[in-house]
Design a protein around this motif. Structure first.
Motif, PDB file in Angstrom:
ATOM      1  N   HIS A 192       0.839  -1.195   0.000  1.00  0.00           N
ATOM      2  CA  HIS A 192       0.000   0.000   0.000  1.00  0.00           C
ATOM      3  C   HIS A 192       0.875   1.247   0.000  1.00  0.00           C
ATOM      4  N   THR A 193       0.304   2.341  -0.463  1.00  0.00           N
ATOM      5  CA  THR A 193       1.006   3.621  -0.341  1.00  0.00           C
ATOM      6  C   THR A 193       0.917   4.082   1.107  1.00  0.00           C
ATOM      7  N   ALA A 194       1.647   5.159   1.394  1.00  0.00           N
ATOM      8  CA  ALA A 194       1.568   5.726   2.739  1.00  0.00           C
ATOM      9  C   ALA A 194       0.167   6.258   3.026  1.00  0.00           C
ATOM     10  N   GLN A 195      -0.599   6.554   1.950  1.00  0.00           N
ATOM     11  CA  GLN A 195      -1.985   7.022   2.129  1.00  0.00           C
ATOM     12  C   GLN A 195      -2.956   5.845   2.132  1.00  0.00           C
ATOM     13  N   ASN A 196      -2.413   4.627   2.204  1.00  0.00           N
ATOM     14  CA  ASN A 196      -3.194   3.395   2.321  1.00  0.00           C
ATOM     15  C   ASN A 196      -3.976   3.038   1.054  1.00  0.00           C
ATOM     16  N   GLU A 197      -3.461   3.422  -0.090  1.00  0.00           N
ATOM     17  CA  GLU A 197      -4.069   2.982  -1.349  1.00  0.00           C
ATOM     18  C   GLU A 197      -3.335   1.735  -1.834  1.00  0.00           C
ATOM     19  N   PRO A 198      -4.060   0.745  -2.382  1.00  0.00           N
ATOM     20  CA  PRO A 198      -3.383  -0.468  -2.847  1.00  0.00           C
ATOM     21  C   PRO A 198      -2.431  -0.193  -4.012  1.00  0.00           C
ATOM     22  N   VAL A 199      -1.343  -0.958  -4.037  1.00  0.00           N
ATOM     23  CA  VAL A 199      -0.300  -0.776  -5.061  1.00  0.00           C
ATOM     24  C   VAL A 199      -0.125  -2.077  -5.823  1.00  0.00           C
ATOM     25  N   GLU A 200      -0.169  -1.985  -7.145  1.00  0.00           N
ATOM     26  CA  GLU A 200       0.137  -3.161  -7.977  1.00  0.00           C
ATOM     27  C   GLU A 200       1.249  -2.784  -8.953  1.00  0.00           C
ATOM     28  N   ILE A 201       2.360  -3.486  -8.870  1.00  0.00           N
ATOM     29  CA  ILE A 201       3.506  -3.152  -9.734  1.00  0.00           C
ATOM     30  C   ILE A 201       3.329  -3.879 -11.060  1.00  0.00           C
ATOM     31  N   GLU A 202       2.941  -3.125 -12.082  1.00  0.00           N
ATOM     32  CA  GLU A 202       2.758  -3.746 -13.396  1.00  0.00           C
ATOM     33  C   GLU A 202       4.118  -3.981 -14.054  1.00  0.00           C
ATOM     34  N   HIS A 203       4.995  -3.005 -13.931  1.00  0.00           N
ATOM     35  CA  HIS A 203       6.346  -3.131 -14.487  1.00  0.00           C
ATOM     36  C   HIS A 203       7.280  -2.334 -13.567  1.00  0.00           C
ATOM     37  N   PRO A 204       8.306  -2.976 -12.997  1.00  0.00           N
ATOM     38  CA  PRO A 204       9.123  -2.251 -12.018  1.00  0.00           C
ATOM     39  C   PRO A 204      10.010  -1.180 -12.627  1.00  0.00           C
ATOM     40  N   GLY A 205      10.100  -1.148 -13.967  1.00  0.00           N
ATOM     41  CA  GLY A 205      10.984  -0.193 -14.629  1.00  0.00           C
ATOM     42  C   GLY A 205      12.311  -0.843 -14.974  1.00  0.00           C
ATOM     43  N   GLN A 206      13.112  -0.112 -15.755  1.00  0.00           N
ATOM     44  CA  GLN A 206      14.436  -0.602 -16.112  1.00  0.00           C
ATOM     45  C   GLN A 206      15.382  -0.352 -14.948  1.00  0.00           C
ATOM     46  N   TRP A 207      16.116  -1.364 -14.570  1.00  0.00           N
ATOM     47  CA  TRP A 207      17.104  -1.195 -13.489  1.00  0.00           C
ATOM     48  C   TRP A 207      18.180  -0.257 -14.013  1.00  0.00           C
ATOM     49  N   ASN A 208      18.284   0.917 -13.406  1.00  0.00           N
ATOM     50  CA  ASN A 208      19.213   1.931 -13.906  1.00  0.00           C
ATOM     51  C   ASN A 208      20.603   1.695 -13.328  1.00  0.00           C
ATOM     52  N   LEU A 209      21.564   1.419 -14.204  1.00  0.00           N
ATOM     53  CA  LEU A 209      22.912   1.127 -13.740  1.00  0.00           C
ATOM     54  C   LEU A 209      23.808   2.360 -13.786  1.00  0.00           C
ATOM     55  N   GLU A 210      23.243   3.466 -14.191  1.00  0.00           N
ATOM     56  CA  GLU A 210      24.018   4.705 -14.254  1.00  0.00           C
ATOM     57  C   GLU A 210      23.537   5.647 -13.152  1.00  0.00           C
ATOM     58  N   ALA A 211      24.042   6.899 -13.210  1.00  0.00           N
ATOM     59  CA  ALA A 211      23.583   7.874 -12.223  1.00  0.00           C
ATOM     60  C   ALA A 211      22.099   8.150 -12.420  1.00  0.00           C
ATOM     61  N   GLY A 212      21.416   8.563 -11.349  1.00  0.00           N
ATOM     62  CA  GLY A 212      19.989   8.877 -11.460  1.00  0.00           C
ATOM     63  C   GLY A 212      19.153   7.902 -10.652  1.00  0.00           C
ATOM     64  N   PRO A 213      17.825   7.958 -10.855  1.00  0.00           N
ATOM     65  CA  PRO A 213      16.933   7.095 -10.064  1.00  0.00           C
ATOM     66  C   PRO A 213      17.248   5.613 -10.251  1.00  0.00           C
ATOM     67  N   ASP A 214      16.791   4.810  -9.285  1.00  0.00           N
ATOM     68  CA  ASP A 214      17.126   3.375  -9.317  1.00  0.00           C
ATOM     69  C   ASP A 214      16.450   2.644 -10.465  1.00  0.00           C
ATOM     70  N   PHE A 215      15.218   3.028 -10.801  1.00  0.00           N
ATOM     71  CA  PHE A 215      14.482   2.358 -11.886  1.00  0.00           C
ATOM     72  C   PHE A 215      13.851   3.422 -12.776  1.00  0.00           C
ATOM     73  N   LEU A 216      13.892   3.175 -14.054  1.00  0.00           N
ATOM     74  CA  LEU A 216      13.373   4.155 -15.009  1.00  0.00           C
ATOM     75  C   LEU A 216      12.128   3.595 -15.685  1.00  0.00           C
ATOM     76  N   GLY A 217      11.100   4.419 -15.772  1.00  0.00           N
ATOM     77  CA  GLY A 217       9.916   4.036 -16.528  1.00  0.00           C
ATOM     78  C   GLY A 217       9.104   2.913 -15.919  1.00  0.00           C
ATOM     79  N   ALA A 218       8.907   2.938 -14.621  1.00  0.00           N
ATOM     80  CA  ALA A 218       8.054   1.923 -13.988  1.00  0.00           C
ATOM     81  C   ALA A 218       6.587   2.203 -14.320  1.00  0.00           C
ATOM     82  N   VAL A 219       5.781   1.135 -14.313  1.00  0.00           N
ATOM     83  CA  VAL A 219       4.335   1.292 -14.500  1.00  0.00           C
ATOM     84  C   VAL A 219       3.667   0.689 -13.265  1.00  0.00           C
TER      85      VAL A 219
END
Ligand code: SF4
Length: 484
Positions: free
Chosen positions: A54-81
């Motif tokens: 769940h989110t911190a606001q208690n809404e359910p979360v379903e990870i459709e696509h975790p995103g691309q594992w980013n191996l460079e600088a920047g966020p950990d995953f890119l383009g998650a759905v």
């Protein structure tokens, strides 16, 4: 009975915050504090997605696509759905993972534009609250703790992201069956496409800025590789090549003082990075004219940057290179008409720079590896844009030095050809460029978990052609690699 809370104040980095999790009495679960890497694996691998997230606001979360594992600088995953709420809203964006919510501030992501597309802040702990503008907060601890049988010990963090890839992407299902020669040809053509599109960008850049400013800006950005490219670009805008040269009149010491001063890097630093004493005298004389446009020290990524990649050293290379006369770009244009082995070697020589102010033995501030990278990523597209190199001329392409391999290229080769692909596939500069092109052009922008990736129908078409042209030595001839 409630136990009296115990608080621990951690003083680390610019913020001081209280770690509330230790308020609870220790149990088998509370002592299990995962590493950030463990949490990344949980986010990435569907096998570890907890059922009641769940989110911190208690809404359910379903990870459709975790995103691309980013191996460079920047966020950990890119383009998650991710689907949030009930009924679900489908949200696409980058993901940043932390153990503690306040790590967002401690890691200085708030000021970093690379994190502007973060839509999901995933943490282990759910306290104290930390607002990340534009991002949905997803704390995982409750869901993981209430999931019977889950333990972080079951995660082999060394297996991620390569070995744990859950499925073979559709592009790989096609190209893995191709003969090695066809795979090489495919990558080569993708590499040519990357050079073509970079040359087009260069033509535009030169038309707007002129040769000197365009080459200077891109050279500075290349010196910032890989965590300080954006600040280097900003610095080049604040101290343009023309202003640098009129202020410093070809003197590298003054150029170094000016660049360091406007970069905001003249404050206290590690002893080994301390600038020479004379720099202060020079900067004080220029300061009144430049102070207003100086960057802040916090603009730069200094933590965990290897000493040789630190901006203080890279700016030494910039000061020497930028005050050369004539500007090296004119030299590149002149010698590019010579034989490939000759011009490549000569241009690399213009990029090897030793520190003129190092005590004792001269140390390289721009060595052969970075010089090869600048040659391939800056000089070659520039020369193509100026009509000095042809994209169908194999002579210079085969003579280019091999760049140091990087994580994107390794990841892409793994993704396309699996763990046992022949190393020869990556033993060519153009093929490495091709892997980068495929990643940036297709994987990085894909928001459909590969389902609507435009390279797939193109590869299918190539494969059909391949089957019907069994006797053709080059069945991929004429097939564009650019996005249809
Ligand atoms: S996005 Fe396209 S190129 Fe990238 S892995 Fe998926 S199918 Fe392959």
């Amino acid at each position: 009975m409630k136990t009296k809370p115990m608080t621990v104040t951690i003083r680390e980095g610019p913020t001081e915050w209280t770690e509330w999790w230790v308020r609870e009495p220790r149990s088998a679960h509370t002592t299990e504090v995962p590493s950030e890497r463990h949490l990344q694996c949980v986010w990435y691998d569907p096998m570890f997605h907890p059922p009641n997230l769940h989110t911190a606001q208690n809404e359910p979360v379903e990870i459709e696509h975790p995103g691309q594992w980013n191996l460079e600088a920047g966020p950990d995953f890119l383009g998650a759905v991710v689907r949030i709420g009930h009924p679900p809203r489908r949200i696409v964006g980058d993901v940043e993972v932390h153990v503690h919510p306040a790590d967002w501030l401690r890691h200085a992501h708030r000021e970093d534009p690379a994190y502007s597309n973060v839509r999901f802040h995933v943490t282990y702990f759910d306290d104290p609250p930390m607002e990340v503008p534009g991002a949905i907060w997803i704390p995982m601890r409750s869901a993981l703790r209430s999931w019977a049988g889950f333990t972080f010990e079951a995660i082999d963090v060394t297996a991620y992201p390569y070995a744990a890839r859950s499925k073979v992407p559709p592009c790989a299902e096609l190209v893995r069956n191709w003969p090695v020669a066809a795979q090489e040809e495919f990558l080569h053509r993708a590499g040519v496409e990357r050079l073509r599109s970079r040359a087009a960008q260069w033509a535009h850049r030169v038309a707007i800025l002129g040769v000197e400013e365009a080459v200077y800006t891109e050279f500075m950005a290349a010196l910032g590789y890989k965590r300080n490219q954006a600040p280097m670009r900003w610095l080049a805008r604040r101290v343009p090549w023309s202003a640098l040269n009129s202020e410093c009149e070809g003197d590298p010491e003054r150029a170094y003082a000016l660049l360091m001063g406007v970069a905001g890097l003249l404050g206290p630093t590690r002893p080994e990075m301390a600038p020479p004493r004379w720099i202060w005298d020079l900067w004080w004389k220029m300061r009144a004219r430049w102070e207003a446009c100086a960057l802040s020290r916090s603009t730069w990524h200094l933590d965990s940057t290897r000493p040789l990649n630190r901006p203080e050293l890279r700016l030494r290379a910039a000061a020497v290179w930028c005050t050369r006369s004539p500007m090296p770009a004119w030299e590149w244009l002149r010698i590019a008409d010579e034989s490939p082995s000759h011009w490549i070697e000569q241009i690399v020589q213009t990029l090897l720079i030793s520190d003129p102010w190092a005590a004792g033995a001269a140390r390289r501030v721009l060595g052969p590896d970075r010089a090869a990278a600048i040659l391939v990523n800056v000089v070659v597209p520039f020369l193509i844009s100026q009509g000095r190199l042809e994209l169908d001329d194999a002579r210079w392409m085969e003579a280019l030095p091999l760049e140091v391999t990087n994580s994107i290229e390794r990841e892409m080769a793994y993704r396309l050809f699996g763990p046992d692909h022949p190393p020869s596939l990556r033993r060519s500069t153009l093929r490495r460029q091709g892997l980068l092109h495929l990643f940036h052009e297709y994987c990085l922008v894909d928001r459909t978990n590969c389902q609507e990736c435009p390279i797939v129908p193109w590869l299918k078409k190539a494969q059909r052609k391949f089957a019907h042209m069994a006797h053709d030595p080059n069945p991929l001839r004429g097939i564009p690699t650019a996005r249809p």
